[in-house]
Design a protein around this motif. Structure first.
Motif, short mmCIF file in Angstrom:
data_model
loop_
_atom_site.label_atom_id
_atom_site.label_comp_id
_atom_site.label_asym_id
_atom_site.label_seq_id
_atom_site.Cartn_x
_atom_site.Cartn_y
_atom_site.Cartn_z
N GLN A 1 0.86 -1.18 0.00
CA GLN A 1 0.00 0.00 0.00
C GLN A 1 0.89 1.23 0.00
O GLN A 1 1.77 1.37 0.86
N LEU A 2 0.67 2.15 -0.95
CA LEU A 2 1.52 3.33 -1.11
C LEU A 2 0.72 4.61 -0.82
O LEU A 2 -0.25 4.90 -1.52
N ILE A 3 1.14 5.34 0.21
CA ILE A 3 0.58 6.67 0.46
C ILE A 3 1.43 7.63 -0.37
O ILE A 3 2.59 7.89 -0.04
N SER A 4 0.86 8.14 -1.47
CA SER A 4 1.70 8.81 -2.48
C SER A 4 1.69 10.34 -2.39
O SER A 4 2.40 11.00 -3.14
N GLY A 5 0.91 10.91 -1.46
CA GLY A 5 0.92 12.37 -1.31
C GLY A 5 0.63 13.08 -2.61
O GLY A 5 -0.24 12.67 -3.38
N ASP A 6 1.40 14.15 -2.88
CA ASP A 6 1.19 14.92 -4.11
C ASP A 6 2.23 14.56 -5.17
O ASP A 6 2.44 15.31 -6.12
N THR A 7 2.89 13.42 -5.02
CA THR A 7 3.77 12.94 -6.09
C THR A 7 2.93 12.34 -7.20
O THR A 7 3.04 12.75 -8.37
N LEU A 8 2.08 11.38 -6.84
CA LEU A 8 1.25 10.69 -7.84
C LEU A 8 -0.22 10.79 -7.46
O LEU A 8 -0.60 10.42 -6.34
N PHE A 9 -1.02 11.31 -8.38
CA PHE A 9 -2.48 11.29 -8.23
C PHE A 9 -3.03 10.19 -9.12
O PHE A 9 -2.31 9.62 -9.95
N ILE A 10 -4.30 9.90 -9.00
CA ILE A 10 -4.93 8.98 -9.93
C ILE A 10 -5.07 9.72 -11.27
O ILE A 10 -5.76 10.74 -11.35
N ASP A 11 -4.36 9.24 -12.27
CA ASP A 11 -4.31 9.84 -13.61
C ASP A 11 -3.73 11.26 -13.61
O ASP A 11 -4.09 12.08 -14.46
N GLY A 12 -2.85 11.54 -12.68
CA GLY A 12 -2.18 12.84 -12.65
C GLY A 12 -0.93 12.79 -11.80
O GLY A 12 -0.55 11.74 -11.28
N CYS A 13 -0.28 13.94 -11.66
CA CYS A 13 0.85 14.05 -10.74
C CYS A 13 0.85 15.47 -10.18
O CYS A 13 0.15 16.35 -10.67
N GLY A 14 1.66 15.69 -9.15
CA GLY A 14 1.69 16.99 -8.51
C GLY A 14 2.27 18.07 -9.42
O GLY A 14 3.14 17.79 -10.26
N ARG A 15 1.79 19.30 -9.24
CA ARG A 15 2.32 20.41 -10.04
C ARG A 15 3.74 20.73 -9.60
O ARG A 15 4.12 20.48 -8.46
N CYS A 16 4.51 21.29 -10.53
CA CYS A 16 5.93 21.51 -10.26
C CYS A 16 6.32 22.98 -10.40
O CYS A 16 7.51 23.31 -10.46
N ASP A 17 5.31 23.87 -10.45
CA ASP A 17 5.59 25.29 -10.70
C ASP A 17 5.53 26.14 -9.44
O ASP A 17 5.55 27.37 -9.51
N LEU A 18 5.46 25.51 -8.28
CA LEU A 18 5.47 26.25 -7.02
C LEU A 18 6.90 26.32 -6.49
O LEU A 18 7.76 25.54 -6.93
N PRO A 19 7.21 27.24 -5.56
CA PRO A 19 8.59 27.34 -5.05
C PRO A 19 9.11 25.99 -4.55
O PRO A 19 8.44 25.30 -3.78
N GLY A 20 10.29 25.62 -5.03
CA GLY A 20 10.89 24.33 -4.65
C GLY A 20 10.51 23.20 -5.59
O GLY A 20 11.05 22.10 -5.49
N GLY A 21 9.55 23.44 -6.49
CA GLY A 21 9.14 22.41 -7.44
C GLY A 21 10.13 22.30 -8.60
O GLY A 21 10.82 23.26 -8.92
N ASP A 22 10.17 21.13 -9.23
CA ASP A 22 11.10 20.92 -10.34
C ASP A 22 10.58 19.76 -11.19
O ASP A 22 10.57 18.61 -10.75
N SER A 23 10.15 20.07 -12.41
CA SER A 23 9.53 19.04 -13.24
C SER A 23 10.53 17.99 -13.71
O SER A 23 10.17 16.82 -13.90
N LYS A 24 11.80 18.35 -13.88
CA LYS A 24 12.81 17.34 -14.25
C LYS A 24 13.00 16.34 -13.11
O LYS A 24 13.15 15.14 -13.33
N VAL A 25 12.99 16.85 -11.90
CA VAL A 25 13.14 15.99 -10.73
C VAL A 25 11.89 15.12 -10.56
O VAL A 25 11.97 13.94 -10.20
N MET A 26 10.73 15.69 -10.85
CA MET A 26 9.48 14.92 -10.77
C MET A 26 9.52 13.73 -11.73
O MET A 26 9.10 12.62 -11.38
N TYR A 27 10.04 13.95 -12.92
CA TYR A 27 10.17 12.86 -13.90
C TYR A 27 10.99 11.71 -13.30
O TYR A 27 10.59 10.54 -13.40
N GLN A 28 12.12 12.05 -12.68
CA GLN A 28 12.97 11.01 -12.08
C GLN A 28 12.22 10.27 -10.98
O GLN A 28 12.32 9.04 -10.86
#
Length: 211
Positions: free
Chosen positions: A132-159
């Motif tokens: 069972q995975l509590i995924s927070g705002d990393t992975l949503f059902i059919d989505g993922c967390g936004r990366c445009d807020l301070p500290g966010g990074d879409s390249k890092v999200m991909y990894q």
């Protein structure tokens, strides 16, 4: 071995999913991301016959931690936050405990792996126990967390998505941080088939077509 109890609640104006994680054997419980209506969550724990003994933070955005003071006013519990969380986001509360993915967390006799999954924030982390995975705002059902807020990074999200989340067994059940999908939970296997953010061939495609 005790079977992990997961109670999922949608609370607040941003469709947050908040969780109570319990060990039926010891009747201990962790509250994940205390926010919005902590008195209700404490009442729920009591109704179920459990005691909240710790708090797990998937990350420190206000919509995931705005009830911390309410929790700590009732129970002086340790609050586990990722060591690498964006400093301006870190809550100023007593009992904050830094963890990394080398650490383990437990609720009663049930042990959790910590998966460090930055991208939404530098300190995003998921909690994994018994498939069972509590995924927070990393992975949503059919989505993922936004990366445009301070500290966010879409390249890092991909990894995080492709090198951590997608390496988990297909039968792993995902419990996301918000109710943004068609179902409240899903499996990693099904998400590989339906989640557009998990269907990119490379980083360039992820950045240009998805983000």
């Amino acid at each position: 071995m005790s079977r992990l109890l997961i109670q999922q609640y949608e609370i607040g104006p941003l469709n947050n999913f908040l969780y109570l994680l319990g060990d039926p054997e010891t009747k201990e419980m962790a509250m994940v991301d205390p926010a919005w209506d902590v008195p209700f969550l404490l009442q729920e724990a009591k109704r179920l016959g459990y005691k909240v003994t710790k708090a797990f933070l998937t990350h420190a955005h206000p919509d995931h931690v705005n009830g911390l003071n309410d929790l700590l006013a009732v129970h002086q519990v340790p609050v586990y936050i990722n060591k690498f969380e964006y400093p301006p986001l870190r809550p100023r509360v007593q009992g904050l405990v830094d963890v990394t993915d080398k650490d383990k967390l437990s609720v009663g006799k049930i042990q959790f792996d910590i998966l460090h999954t930055p991208g939404h924030t530098p300190g995003c982390q998921c909690f994994l126990a018994q498939g069972q995975l509590i995924s927070g705002d990393t992975l949503f059902i059919d989505g993922c967390g936004r990366c445009d807020l301070p500290g966010g990074d879409s390249k890092v999200m991909y990894q995080s998505l492709y090198n951590v989340i997608m390496k988990l067994p297909d039968e792993t059940v995902v419990y996301p941080g918000h109710n943004y999908g068609n179902t409240p939970t899903d499996t990693i296997g099904r998400q590989k088939e339906t989640n557009p953010y998990l269907q990119c061939n490379n980083l360039h495609e992820f950045l240009t077509e998805r983000m």
